[in-house]
Write a protein that holds these residues in place. Structure first.
Motif, mmCIF file in Angstrom:
data_model
loop_
_atom_site.group_PDB
_atom_site.id
_atom_site.type_symbol
_atom_site.label_atom_id
_atom_site.label_comp_id
_atom_site.label_asym_id
_atom_site.label_seq_id
_atom_site.Cartn_x
_atom_site.Cartn_y
_atom_site.Cartn_z
ATOM 1 N N VAL A 1 45.490 2.371 9.811
ATOM 2 C CA VAL A 1 46.269 3.462 10.407
ATOM 3 C C VAL A 1 45.840 3.629 11.861
ATOM 4 C CG1 VAL A 1 46.858 5.904 10.278
ATOM 5 C CG2 VAL A 1 46.491 4.595 8.173
ATOM 6 N N GLN A 2 46.785 3.409 12.769
ATOM 7 C CA GLN A 2 46.517 3.494 14.204
ATOM 8 C C GLN A 2 47.744 4.058 14.910
ATOM 9 O OE1 GLN A 2 43.706 2.700 15.669
ATOM 10 N NE2 GLN A 2 42.614 1.290 14.322
ATOM 11 N N GLU A 3 47.528 4.670 16.062
ATOM 12 C CA GLU A 3 48.632 5.083 16.917
ATOM 13 C C GLU A 3 49.369 3.837 17.429
ATOM 14 O OE1 GLU A 3 49.926 8.273 18.249
ATOM 15 O OE2 GLU A 3 49.101 8.618 16.248
ATOM 16 N N PRO A 4 50.648 3.963 17.821
ATOM 17 C CA PRO A 4 51.438 2.791 18.209
ATOM 18 C C PRO A 4 50.803 1.906 19.282
ATOM 19 C CG PRO A 4 52.901 4.624 17.850
ATOM 20 C CD PRO A 4 51.506 5.169 17.729
ATOM 21 N N ASP A 5 50.215 2.486 20.325
ATOM 22 C CA ASP A 5 49.614 1.659 21.375
ATOM 23 C C ASP A 5 48.498 0.791 20.808
ATOM 24 O OD1 ASP A 5 51.290 2.612 23.327
ATOM 25 O OD2 ASP A 5 49.883 4.102 24.090
ATOM 26 N N GLU B 1 46.000 12.318 23.292
ATOM 27 C CA GLU B 1 45.903 10.854 23.159
ATOM 28 C C GLU B 1 47.113 10.269 22.436
ATOM 29 O OE1 GLU B 1 44.358 12.549 19.341
ATOM 30 O OE2 GLU B 1 44.178 13.037 21.484
ATOM 31 N N THR B 2 48.002 11.103 21.925
ATOM 32 C CA THR B 2 49.147 10.633 21.151
ATOM 33 C C THR B 2 50.419 10.631 21.993
ATOM 34 O OG1 THR B 2 49.761 12.830 20.343
ATOM 35 C CG2 THR B 2 48.104 11.623 19.066
ATOM 36 N N SER B 3 51.341 9.745 21.636
ATOM 37 C CA SER B 3 52.628 9.722 22.333
ATOM 38 C C SER B 3 53.471 10.938 21.963
ATOM 39 C CB SER B 3 53.385 8.422 22.021
ATOM 40 O OG SER B 3 53.516 8.235 20.626
ATOM 41 N N ARG C 1 48.150 26.402 22.239
ATOM 42 C CA ARG C 1 47.039 27.144 21.645
ATOM 43 C C ARG C 1 46.240 26.303 20.659
ATOM 44 N NH1 ARG C 1 48.408 32.665 22.130
ATOM 45 N NH2 ARG C 1 49.627 32.880 24.056
ATOM 46 N N VAL C 2 46.902 25.290 20.081
ATOM 47 C CA VAL C 2 46.253 24.454 19.066
ATOM 48 C C VAL C 2 46.600 22.992 19.337
ATOM 49 C CG1 VAL C 2 46.148 23.850 16.600
ATOM 50 C CG2 VAL C 2 46.340 26.256 17.300
ATOM 51 N N ARG C 3 45.598 22.127 19.210
ATOM 52 C CA ARG C 3 45.826 20.683 19.278
ATOM 53 C C ARG C 3 45.236 20.059 18.019
ATOM 54 N NH1 ARG C 3 44.318 21.008 25.078
ATOM 55 N NH2 ARG C 3 46.190 20.652 26.320
ATOM 56 N N SER C 4 46.069 19.379 17.270
ATOM 57 C CA SER C 4 45.619 18.638 16.091
ATOM 58 C C SER C 4 46.598 17.504 15.849
ATOM 59 C CB SER C 4 45.557 19.534 14.857
ATOM 60 O OG SER C 4 45.312 18.750 13.698
ATOM 61 N N SER C 5 46.085 16.303 15.650
ATOM 62 C CA SER C 5 46.961 15.164 15.394
ATOM 63 C C SER C 5 47.322 15.043 13.917
ATOM 64 C CB SER C 5 46.304 13.873 15.900
ATOM 65 O OG SER C 5 46.166 13.939 17.310
#
Length: 314
Positions: free
Chosen positions: A129-133, A209-211, A230-234
């Motif tokens: 499982v990885q981000e597209p880049d 860090e995400t698209s 207010r919130v950052r969560s991937s």
């Protein structure tokens, strides 16, 4: 005459960046890699790499050779795939790298279909499982066989040279609100929302860090405001849970919605944003029977969740 093995080493050097990393990827020693590069320079009649500090960089001749090497290696991969297709009953391993919501939504039915339809010996899958880049980088480095990646209408994606890509599906990006927030905006369930009317709300987004984070920045920018994050969560399930608690608004691709999304008020956008999911493989490898089988099942409507109009919400 140019040696194909040395062209492969040069191609790996272009992908991995250092002799040490190239040697590790090819199960060679660094001195062996250096010797092959020196021999390739003699065959080419001019330098193909040059020192820049402590690193090696491709010269113009090296870049030219890498461009041709991609084509040559793709043709060799196609030949290997053709030979494999002649070997009946042969099953192997297919390595897949996918972003999280695709891994959660698309891979389990693929795994089940393989188990249900393929006779022994079964085709074996390996999933990362990885981000597209990162997934495309894994493909470029030959660390995976198939990448599942996405792009947004407001954030197009470029693909590496010598790769083959196909659209798997499209899905809308939805505005997720607490029902009370939707009522305050005069929005009935499922009614298209004007994003500009949410400028005053707190926002919940994935990490920078995400698209998807960049997609949200662009969509809100086009609507005339910078989101007050207010919130950052991937983890989209975290974002959905916080929206359901009244913490703020979020933009969530439909496939990324968790099974608990029924407590949210979900709205397409007046100015639609959609996400396209692609399958990407190295040129020539799609003819390999194992990878071809995986691609066929992924693109089979019985396995894939459908198009922008019919994709599931969980």
């Amino acid at each position: 005459m140019l040696d194909v093995r040395r062209l492969r080493i040069l191609q790996h050097l272009a992908a991995y960046g250092t002799v040490a990393a190239t040697a590790e990827a090819l199960h060679l020693t660094p001195p062996a890699v250096s010797q092959h590069l020196a021999a390739l320079q003699k065959e080419a009649g001019m330098p193909v790499v040059e020192k820049r500090g402590r690193t090696l960089r491709l010269t113009a001749a090296g870049e030219l050779l890498v461009a041709h090497a991609e084509i040559i290696l793709a043709e060799l991969a196609a030949a290997e795939s053709g030979l494999a297709a002649l070997q009946s009953g042969r099953h192997g391993i297919v390595r897949i790298t996918a972003f999280a919501s695709a891994a959660r939504t698309l891979i389990p039915p693929l795994w089940q279909r393989l188990a249900d339809t393929d006779a022994a010996p079964a085709l074996s899958l390996r999933l990362s499982v990885q981000e597209p880049d990162e997934a495309l980088d894994e493909l470029r480095k030959r660390s995976t066989d198939l990448a599942l990646v996405h792009s947004y209408t407001v954030l197009p994606r470029s693909f590496p040279a010598a790769c083959e890509q196909a659209v798997l599906m499209e899905e809308p990006v939805l505005l997720a609100l607490h029902p009370h927030q939707a009522d305050a905006l005069g929005l009935a369930a499922g009614q298209p929302a004007d994003l500009s009317r949410t400028a005053h709300l707190p926002w919940l987004t994935p990490g920078p860090e995400t698209s998807c984070y960049e997609m949200i920045q662009r969509a809100c920018g086009a609507a005339g405001f910078v989101p007050d994050i207010r919130v950052r969560s991937s983890d989209f399930s975290v974002l959905a849970a916080l929206v359901a608690a009244g913490a703020g608004a979020a933009l969530i691709p439909r496939m990324a919605l968790p099974g608990t999304a029924a407590s949210l008020s979900l709205h397409p956008l007046v100015h639609p944003v959609s996400r396209t999911i692609f399958t990407v493989s190295r040129a020539g490898t799609g003819k390999h029977p194992d990878l071809r089988r995986v691609l066929e099942l992924l693109h089979d409507p019985a396995t894939a969740p459908g198009t922008i109009d019919s994709a599931p919400r969980d």
